[in-house]
Motif scaffolding. Structure first.
Motif, PDB file in Angstrom:
ATOM      1  N   SER B 578     -16.255  -8.892   1.273  1.00 30.44           N
ATOM      2  CA  SER B 578     -16.220  -8.483  -0.123  1.00 30.44           C
ATOM      3  C   SER B 578     -16.091  -6.967  -0.231  1.00 30.44           C
ATOM      4  O   SER B 578     -15.326  -6.440  -1.050  1.00 30.44           O
ATOM      5  CB  SER B 578     -17.498  -8.976  -0.799  1.00 30.44           C
ATOM      6  N   LEU B 581     -12.572  -5.855   0.539  1.00 28.88           N
ATOM      7  CA  LEU B 581     -11.677  -6.078  -0.583  1.00 28.88           C
ATOM      8  C   LEU B 581     -11.923  -5.056  -1.681  1.00 28.88           C
ATOM      9  O   LEU B 581     -10.977  -4.543  -2.296  1.00 28.88           O
ATOM     10  CB  LEU B 581     -11.890  -7.489  -1.138  1.00 28.88           C
ATOM     11  N   SER B 582     -13.180  -4.737  -1.915  1.00 30.26           N
ATOM     12  CA  SER B 582     -13.500  -3.741  -2.941  1.00 30.26           C
ATOM     13  C   SER B 582     -12.836  -2.418  -2.629  1.00 30.26           C
ATOM     14  O   SER B 582     -12.313  -1.740  -3.511  1.00 30.26           O
ATOM     15  CB  SER B 582     -15.011  -3.537  -3.005  1.00 30.26           C
ATOM     16  N   HIS B 585      -9.085  -2.367  -3.330  1.00 37.79           N
ATOM     17  CA  HIS B 585      -8.707  -2.331  -4.737  1.00 37.79           C
ATOM     18  C   HIS B 585      -9.067  -0.952  -5.300  1.00 37.79           C
ATOM     19  O   HIS B 585     -10.081  -0.773  -5.947  1.00 37.79           O
ATOM     20  CB  HIS B 585      -9.438  -3.407  -5.525  1.00 37.79           C
ATOM     21  N   GLY B 587      -7.625   0.888  -7.522  1.00 38.85           N
ATOM     22  CA  GLY B 587      -7.348   1.244  -8.918  1.00 38.85           C
ATOM     23  C   GLY B 587      -5.954   1.859  -9.080  1.00 38.85           C
ATOM     24  O   GLY B 587      -5.471   1.991 -10.188  1.00 38.85           O
ATOM     25  N   SER B 588      -5.332   2.208  -8.003  1.00 36.11           N
ATOM     26  CA  SER B 588      -4.009   2.828  -8.121  1.00 36.11           C
ATOM     27  C   SER B 588      -2.978   1.732  -8.327  1.00 36.11           C
ATOM     28  O   SER B 588      -2.761   0.878  -7.467  1.00 36.11           O
ATOM     29  CB  SER B 588      -3.716   3.587  -6.831  1.00 36.11           C
ATOM     30  N   TYR B 589      -2.320   1.793  -9.465  1.00 41.37           N
ATOM     31  CA  TYR B 589      -1.381   0.707  -9.752  1.00 41.37           C
ATOM     32  C   TYR B 589      -0.171   0.756  -8.832  1.00 41.37           C
ATOM     33  O   TYR B 589       0.514  -0.234  -8.650  1.00 41.37           O
ATOM     34  CB  TYR B 589      -0.967   0.722 -11.226  1.00 41.37           C
ATOM     35  N   TYR B 592      -1.017  -1.441  -6.096  1.00 43.53           N
ATOM     36  CA  TYR B 592      -0.898  -2.827  -6.515  1.00 43.53           C
ATOM     37  C   TYR B 592       0.562  -3.252  -6.585  1.00 43.53           C
ATOM     38  O   TYR B 592       0.926  -4.354  -6.172  1.00 43.53           O
ATOM     39  CB  TYR B 592      -1.559  -3.018  -7.890  1.00 43.53           C
ATOM     40  N   LEU B 593       1.390  -2.384  -7.101  1.00 42.75           N
ATOM     41  CA  LEU B 593       2.810  -2.709  -7.165  1.00 42.75           C
ATOM     42  C   LEU B 593       3.367  -2.904  -5.767  1.00 42.75           C
ATOM     43  O   LEU B 593       4.197  -3.787  -5.534  1.00 42.75           O
ATOM     44  CB  LEU B 593       3.587  -1.604  -7.886  1.00 42.75           C
ATOM     45  N   TRP B 595       1.776  -4.023  -3.252  1.00 42.54           N
ATOM     46  CA  TRP B 595       1.419  -5.364  -2.797  1.00 42.54           C
ATOM     47  C   TRP B 595       2.372  -6.391  -3.385  1.00 42.54           C
ATOM     48  O   TRP B 595       2.812  -7.317  -2.694  1.00 42.54           O
ATOM     49  CB  TRP B 595       0.003  -5.730  -3.275  1.00 42.54           C
ATOM     50  N   SER B 596       2.647  -6.229  -4.678  1.00 43.15           N
ATOM     51  CA  SER B 596       3.479  -7.237  -5.339  1.00 43.15           C
ATOM     52  C   SER B 596       4.859  -7.273  -4.708  1.00 43.15           C
ATOM     53  O   SER B 596       5.419  -8.347  -4.459  1.00 43.15           O
ATOM     54  CB  SER B 596       3.606  -6.929  -6.827  1.00 43.15           C
TER      55      SER B 596
END
Lengths: 472, 613
Positions: B578, B581-582, B585, B587-589, B592-593, B595-596
């Motif tokens: 956990s 994973l925290s 993450h 917060g930087s989009y 995240y992008l 990853w996508s």
């Protein structure tokens, strides 16, 4: 007659927009009436029968169709709009804000209804965008820093998803020449599988997954949910992600692409990853709504697990889980809203022992947690059971066992949530806290009754609702 | 005389015991009167039934388990002896001071024990025998446990030790039943070979450990301190000996035929000799009246086992005669110790002295019994020991020497005991002592008189009691009027004189009768062994307890380990995942992008690779 579900909200929107003084006062009531109408419409055979509009209104006949999946989605949409509206009372106080809020809700309602009812791919895209645009603005309604950041991230991701989806639609249109689902399906069957088609399928799916919020496409979701104002969180978590992402994926796969082995593997894999890692991430959260956001990621993973089996039982289980998730997740967000309303914070480290001070919130949150964890005889148990049964029957024993273990993780973080927020001895600086107002307890009670009712009456519901769904 | 009297002997005392428990305490003297009445009735019935031969048979379950009782000379003899002891000791117990409620429990368990012993002696079916035999475990436990706070541990010890031995006997009985096809004792005749020897050994273990031989003896000295005294006089001294040696005789004579040349006979004789010597060496150094007596009880069993183990008629007769003799003088000795304890408040030899003048009758009974146990003519012990010496000598000189040495040490320790308790200067505890109450004196006098009678008129016990019991095995010999071998008598006489001289010299050297044999304790090798024995290093029960401690520690660790996995291990893993994973993450989009897009890439490649959708 189905177009009424789109036309009437549009009419109401126009009405209240062009009658500003009157409109501002009755805005909330209008939306409430719309949601009641929606729920009524789902159960009314005349509207669902899709007869053409007589006479003058025949200009507004779109090609809409509902099957059982769409009906359940419509029901979910109606319920959540109603709940979100009730919960908006304490958070959206000024008349101006209420007016804008109502307008945006009606737009959202229109968009979602459209997405679930259309049968061609471009209209679906249009309504998709309507709903997404409405949700961006809804998140940022407050103009504070966090919601703006959340809305911004959501917008970026949504745009990327839109780009993917549009490109895929374009490629598919090259092949099929028409936009309706059936036509595309036929065209894809006929055409030999070329790399371009495969690329289109992959990109389309990626776009849908981004909207659904499954790992690894989920990055925006916790921020969006957590920083949105309370009623908007309820709306987002309850219905927007579900409809725009999960429903769309289901519709595309069932009606257009069909279940092939590789699609099933993709769905199962994504579902499993989301289920497990969403639960793991949820365990470490300290913010109430962020925890619920990760929990949503995990539960959508379950939905995809059930859907990825490809068997009628799996699909039915997935649809039922969509409904259940709508209900219990909305309930949990309502509870979060109640806590935020009374405490002013969502930091779980500063909460403890709220159950004695906010009994209704506490009790309903326990019911929602148990349903989420899949504890009999509540509703969530049945859908999870069916998902695991579907997995087992498809011969995916390892996946089924892992899903059960992920259920344990789910139970773990829900218990953590309950323990931190509601159980235990009340903290000293919480001594002034009382139960939340009528606006926030009534939705909680309604949803709790739904959970318990569906769970206990499940044998009846199975026969009347679930199995007919499976018949396609 | 109907054979229904046989079950009456069993169930009568049982019912009386239940009555003792159920009747409220307020009815004074009820339990004493009831106990006396029942024991008198039991004794009278046994004596009346004595010359008869009867059987009782009720088919019960399958597998050859039938409720079958048999009264014949041997069992009648044991029954009468048990009944006699029961009556005398009940009389004694009436004036013994019990703690509060414990008197009621004592009498109830007393009667239950009598009933069980009657049942065990009468039974003609191995399973029924086993049932009564094991029932004694519970009464022994109960009787010890009512003695006081520390008595519970000793009671558990007794239960475990005798229980283990009884377990061996159970397996032995199962084997015997399997080998011979029936459980009826009077019908079994097995030969000693292979599995038969194993069955013999197992049953023998059960028999001799009930009698109290080594290595199942360690509970008896502890019980002598913790248990109420009449229990000691009743069960370990008298009834258990009768029962154990009865069964041993039955095993060696009826169930199996022990022949003089067999290894098992040798084994029995070795066990007997070892028991004699080791127990009496322990007895020698005791400073507590009752513990000393209990070690002697263990030692004397060695004589009985030696006698029966010789497998020659003279030895067997000697062993059985010694059994009844021992029951008599040992219970008399325990009764005197109880009287001393009651009157002076202690049994610690260092605090006693000079009781001969204060308690003359007790002293006289003690003197007779001590002389009998040491083998002084003309008391009964002398004659039974002579018979055993004869038999032992016939089988091997070493056994004879062991027996003689044992007698020497026995005499020495009783001289020490008598001197320390009764002769010598009066101590503070004994200043105010008076003679014991009449009810205590009567049993002692009766038994002491019996010792004298059995010695002077030995034709009665040998001819009427012992010999008819084993008439098939005597090979026509008759020892009732036999005069002991002159050489053996001479040796015995010399041995006794030496013991006396040793004691007098030792007393003069060390200054008190108590320390007369200390030189043995302080001898170079022996002192080390004695010290270890006093620290219970040789006690198999203690070995067992240490093993159980170790085992339970291991299991505890295992349990903690499993707990750790569930409480710390698994949650720790989940927590670590956990946290990872925290951290990812952030917060930087953009991340995240990323990853996508990565996900998109994987998706497309996967689909391409499968060449279909």
């Amino acid at each position: 007659m189905l177009s009424l579900l789109i036309l009437i909200p549009l009419a109401c929107l126009l009405l209240i927009s062009f009658l500003p003084l009157k409109g501002k006062r009755v805005a909330f009531a209008v939306v409430m009436a719309l949601s009641f109408f929606q729920i009524y419409a789902v159960f009314s055979p005349t509207i669902m029968a899709n007869r053409l509009l007589p006479g003058l209104a025949s200009a507004f006949n779109f090609t809409l169709a509902v099957d059982s999946l769409s009906r359940i989605m419509l029901l979910c949409i109606g319920i959540v709009i109603f709940i979100a509206l009730l919960a908006a009372g304490p958070f959206v106080k000024e008349e101006d804000k209420r007016f804008y809020f109502s307008g945006l809700m009606i737009l959202e309602l229109m968009g979602l209804n459209g997405v679930v009812m259309v049968r061609d791919i471009f209209s679906m895209y249009v309504f998709w965008e309507v709903a997404a645009a409405a949700s961006f603005v809804l998140i940022a309604l407050e103009k504070k820093r966090d919601p703006l950041e959340g809305a911004f991230k959501y917008m970026i991701f949504s745009s990327v998803a839109t780009v993917f989806v549009l490109s895929a639609i374009a490629i598919i249109l090259l092949i099929s020449g028409s936009t309706s689902f059936t036509a595309i399906r036929v065209a894809l069957l006929v055409t030999p599988h070329s790399n371009l088609i495969i690329l289109a399928v992959g990109v389309f799916l990626a776009g849908l997954f981004m909207k659904a919020g499954v790992m690894p496409f989920h990055g925006y979701l916790p921020d969006a949910y957590a920083s949105a104002p309370a009623p908007v969180s309820i709306l987002l978590a309850g219905v927007v992600t579900k409809t725009l992402g999960v429903y769309t994926a289901m519709r595309i796969v069932i009606d257009i692409f069909g279940f092939s082995a590789s699609l099933k593997s993709i769905l199962l894999c994504i579902g499993l990853i989301s289920a497990i890692f969403g639960a793991l991430a949820a365990m470490g959260q300290k913010d109430f709504k962020r925890l619920l956001a990760y929990s949503s990621i995990s539960q959508v993973g379950y939905i995809f697990l059930g859907f990825g089996c490809g068997t009628p039982l799996g699909i039915a289980a997935a649809i039922f889980h969509i409904f259940n998730h709508t209900v219990f997740k909305s309930l949990l967000f309502v509870n979060a809203a109640a806590v935020e309303d009374r405490l002013g914070t969502l930091d779980m480290g500063r909460m403890s022992g709220l159950a004695s001070r906010m009994p209704i919130t506490g009790t309903t949150s326990v019911l929602a947690s148990l349903s989420l964890s899949g504890v009999p005889p509540l509703a969530g148990f049945w859908s999870k059971l069916f998902i695991i049964l579907a997995l087992w029957q498809s011969g995916l024993y390892g996946v089924a066992v892992t899903a059960v273990l992920a259920s344990l993780l789910t139970l773990a973080y829900m218990l953590l949530l309950q323990r931190r927020v509601f159980f235990g001895t009340p903290e000293k600086d919480l001594s002034g806290v009382v139960e939340a107002g009528f606006n926030l307890t009534l939705p909680a009670v309604i949803l709790a009754i739904l959970i318990v009712g569906v769970g206990l009456l499940f044998p009846y519901i199975v026969h009347t609702v679930i199995f007919p769904v499976v018949s396609f | 005389m109907t054979n229904l009297f046989l079950p009456l002997l069993i169930f009568g005392p049982l019912l009386a015991g239940c009555l003792v428990v159920l009747v409220p305490q307020r009815v004074r003297f009820f339990k004493e009167v009831l106990v006396l009445a029942v024991t008198v009735a039991d004794l009278a019935l046994c004596l009346r039934l004595f010359p008869e031969e009867m059987t009782l048979f009720y088919p019960w379950g399958s597998y050859g388990i039938d409720f079958s009782l048999r009264l014949y000379r041997f069992s009648a003899f044991i029954l009468a002896a048990a009944g006699g002891f029961a009556f005398l000791i009940a009389l004694y117990s009436c004036v013994f001071m019990f703690a509060k409620e414990k008197g009621r429990l004592f009498f109830a368990l007393f009667l239950f024990s009598l009933s069980l012993v009657n049942g065990a002696v009468l039974s003609d079916n191995l399973i029924v025998l086993l049932f009564f035999w094991e029932g004694l475990l519970l009464t022994v436990f109960g009787l010890i446990a009512i003695g006081g706070k520390t008595a519970f541990k000793t009671a558990v010890k007794a239960l475990v030790i005798v229980g283990v031995a009884d377990l061996c006997m159970m397996i032995g009985i199962a084997l015997v039943g399997h080998l011979s096809g029936t459980f009826a004792i009077s019908k079994i005749q097995l030969s000693l070979g292979g599995l038969g020897s194993l069955a013999f050994v197992l049953m023998m273990i059960g028999a001799i450990s009930k009698a109290g031989s080594m290595p199942f003896h360690t509970w008896i000295p502890d019980a002598s301190i913790d248990a109420p005294l009449p229990f000691m006089a009743f069960l370990p001294a008298a009834l258990e000996k009768l029962l154990g040696i009865y069964l041993l005789a039955r095993i060696c004579l009826d169930l199996f035929k022990l022949v003089p040349e067999s290894g098992l006979s040798l084994a029995l004789m070795i066990i007997g000799s070892v028991t004699i010597l080791l127990a009496v060496m322990m007895a020698l150094i005791q400073k507590n009246y009752k513990r000393l007596l209990s070690y002697h009880a263990i030692s004397q069993v060695g004589y009985m086992i030696l006698g029966i183990g010789t497998a020659v008629p003279i030895g067997i007769v000697g062993g059985l005669f010694h059994m009844i003799n021992h029951a008599m003088y040992k219970s008399c000795l325990f009764l005197t110790s109880g009287a001393v304890e009651r009157q002076s408040g202690t049994t610690d030899l260092e605090r006693l002295g000079g009781l001969a003048g204060k308690m003359p009758v007790t002293f006289l009974c003690f003197f007779i019994a001590a002389a009998a146990i040491s083998g002084v003519p003309p008391f009964n012990g002398f004659f039974s020991k002579e018979l055993i010496y004869d038999g032992a000598l016939e089988r091997g000189l070493v056994f004879y020497l062991a027996a003689i040495l044992g007698s020497f040490l026995t005499a020495a320790s009783f001289l020490k005991l008598g001197h320390a308790a009764y002769l010598g200067p009066k101590s503070e505890a004994t200043q105010k002592a008076k003679e014991a109450p009449v009810f205590m004196l009567i049993p002692m006098i009766v038994i002491a008189a019996g010792c004298v009678y059995f010695g002077l008129q030995r034709s009665f016990p040998i001819g009427q009691l012992v010999q008819p019991a084993i008439e098939n095995h005597l090979e026509g010999q008759d020892f009732s009027f036999l005069l002991p071998n002159k050489n053996l008598v001479a040796v015995t006489a010399i041995m006794l004189l030496m013991a006396l001289v040793n004691h007098i010299l030792g007393a003069k050297m060390k200054g008190s009768g108590l320390k007369a044999v200390d030189y043995i304790h302080d001898a170079p090798v022996l002192s080390g062994i004695y010290e270890k024995a006093e620290r219970r290093c040789f006690d198999p029960y203690e070995w067992g307890r240490a093993f159980m401690k170790g085992l339970s520690f291991l299991l505890w660790r295992l349990d903690r380990g499993i707990d750790w996995v569930y409480n710390a291990g698994l949650p720790g893993c989940a927590q670590a995942l956990s946290n990872t994973l925290s951290r990812w993450h952030s917060g930087s989009y953009v991340t995240y992008l990323g990853w996508s897009l990565g996900g998109l890439l994987v998706l497309v490649i996967f689909l391409m690779s499968t060449r279909s959708f």
